[in-house]
Design an enzyme around this catalytic site. Structure first.
Site, PDB file in Angstrom:
ATOM      1  CG  HIS A   1      68.193   7.488  50.826  1.00 27.33           C
ATOM      2  ND1 HIS A   1      67.652   7.414  49.555  1.00 27.33           N
ATOM      3  CD2 HIS A   1      67.195   7.159  51.676  1.00 27.33           C
ATOM      4  CE1 HIS A   1      66.377   7.095  49.646  1.00 27.33           C
ATOM      5  NE2 HIS A   1      66.064   6.927  50.909  1.00 27.33           N
TER       6      HIS A   1
ATOM      7  CG  HIS B   1      64.777  11.665  57.095  1.00 24.91           C
ATOM      8  ND1 HIS B   1      64.833  12.257  55.851  1.00 24.91           N
ATOM      9  CD2 HIS B   1      64.505  10.352  56.879  1.00 24.91           C
ATOM     10  CE1 HIS B   1      64.593  11.349  54.926  1.00 24.91           C
ATOM     11  NE2 HIS B   1      64.390  10.179  55.515  1.00 24.91           N
TER      12      HIS B   1
HETATM   13  O1  G3P Z   1      63.510   5.163  57.262  1.00 25.79           O
HETATM   14  C1  G3P Z   1      62.525   6.131  57.431  1.00 25.79           C
HETATM   15  C2  G3P Z   1      62.593   6.987  56.249  1.00 25.79           C
HETATM   16  O2  G3P Z   1      63.929   7.433  56.153  1.00 25.79           O
HETATM   17  C3  G3P Z   1      62.220   6.153  55.074  1.00 25.79           C
HETATM   18  O3  G3P Z   1      62.424   6.806  53.919  1.00 25.79           O
HETATM   19  O4  G3P Z   1      63.548   6.667  51.778  1.00 25.79           O
HETATM   20  O5  G3P Z   1      64.213   8.388  53.424  1.00 25.79           O
HETATM   21  O6  G3P Z   1      64.832   6.014  53.774  1.00 25.79           O
HETATM   22  P1  G3P Z   1      63.846   6.963  53.203  1.00 25.79           P
HETATM   23 CA    CA Z   2      65.610   5.736  55.946  1.00 30.92          CA
END
Ligand code: G3P
Ligand code: CA
Length: 336
Positions: A71, A29
């Site tokens: 992000h 992530h």
């Molecule tokens: O895309 C999956 C996860 O990353 C969603 O949350 O806010 O971290 O992009 P975010």
């Molecule tokens: Ca994401």
């Protein structure tokens, strides 16, 4: 022997299959963001070295229409933009990537995410904010894909990519079309169909349908589903997880990426985990389920520890994969 020959043939024809092991897949992530500032190239290289099956890219556009890996729509939480470009904030006090050219973004230093309300580190135990002078920069999507493909080649292990188009409705309201721009880059790098080691993801239902329809994306596609409420374009997450919603998603997408709480919950301290029926219902429709986000330093409410979260997701709920800030720890679990 016949199996070996068949496997070798499959890999030769579709090298992307290497990124899809038989066990649940581990998605780094924002890179190995538990260890290095999110979405920096070092965090992506580290995630690759840790063995992540897929590496995530959140994507927004610059003023000159370059897709960059970031992000937030704004730059404030992870860069020194306010100091470098005084007077460039919008009325809400934030500095938006869309208001800066790539040449300007390249002047910013990326640091560990700060909580904009307190000014403190969002995750205090992570990479020290004082190390910002390490020269970390916001990468373009092209730079990042070049790095991942180069590492795939030099290590002989293919890590897939997991790009997310951030806030397409917001961009389009301002005359921009990030999906079109991103699809062109993905095609240039060979991510074009279901054999490619790539899942394209988005929170906005209208855009997921548009990607598959009007824009003709032939690769794997994931509908993200927030823990509550709606996305910026009005996508109703409650409807998406209803029977009708999931069926509609299954008609265009290959999987869902729900918030953890839509899959597992701990109702009280010391209580056993409760597993919802979302994974069962989604898989019955042929949808893979990749929840987000596993963080050892930010566990779901009442979840006792990281092993309990891993066991709940992979052994009880039996998800097909998950996003994690700590790809090494999640990999260690799924490999067992
Ligand atoms: O895309 C999956 C996860 O990353 C969603 O949350 O806010 O971290 O992009 P975010
Ligand atoms: Ca994401």
């Amino acid at each position: 022997m016949r199996l070996l020959v068949l496997s070798a043939l499959l890999l030769a024809l579709a090298p992307g299959l290497l990124a899809q092991p038989a066990r649940p897949v581990v998605v780094a992530h924002r890179g190995s963001s538990g260890y290095l500032p999110e979405h920096t190239l070092v965090a992506k290289a580290h995630a690759h070295a840790l063995g992540a099956d897929f590496i995530e890219q959140d994507i927004v556009l610059t003023k000159d229409d370059v897709p960059v890996v970031l992000h937030d729509l704004y730059l404030d939480a992870v860069t020194d933009v306010a100091r470098r470009f005084p007077g460039r904030a919008r009325p809400d006090g934030r500095h938006y990537a869309l208001d800066f050219t790539l040449a300007e973004l390249r002047q910013l230093e990326v640091r560990e995410r700060a909580n904009l309300k307190t000014g403190e580190a969002q995750y205090p135990g992570r990479y020290p904010a004082a190390a910002a002078s390490a020269g970390l920069r916001i990468p373009t999507l092209e730079e990042e894909l070049t790095l991942i493909q180069a590492l795939n080649r030099s290590t002989g292990r293919i890590a897939g990519i997991y790009p997310e188009i951030k806030a397409p409705r917001w961009h389009r309201d301002q005359g921009r079309d990030p999906s079109r721009v991103v699809l062109a880059v993905l095609a240039r790098f060979g991510y074009a169909d279901r054999t490619a080691p790539c899942f394209l993801q988005c929170f906005e239902w209208e855009e997921v349908r548009r990607l598959r329809g009007e824009l003709g994306w032939k690769g794997r596609l994931v509908q993200l589903i927030g823990g509550s409420g709606q996305s910026a374009d009005g996508t109703d997450y409650g409807w998406l997880v209803s029977e009708a919603g999931l069926k509609a998603v299954a008609a265009v997408a290959d999987g869902i990426g729900p918030a953890l709480g839509r899959v597992v919950n701990w109702p009280a301290a010391g209580a056993p985990v409760q597993v919802t029926d979302l994974v069962t219902r989604a898989r019955a429709l042929g949808l893979a389920v990749h929840p987000y986000t596993i963080r050892r330093d930010d566990l779901p409410r009442h979840c006792p520890d990281l092993p309990a979260l891993h066991a709940a997701l992979f052994e009880k709920a039996r998800v097909d994969g998950a996003f994690t800030d700590f790809p090494d720890l999640t990999l260690a679990h799924v490999r067992r």
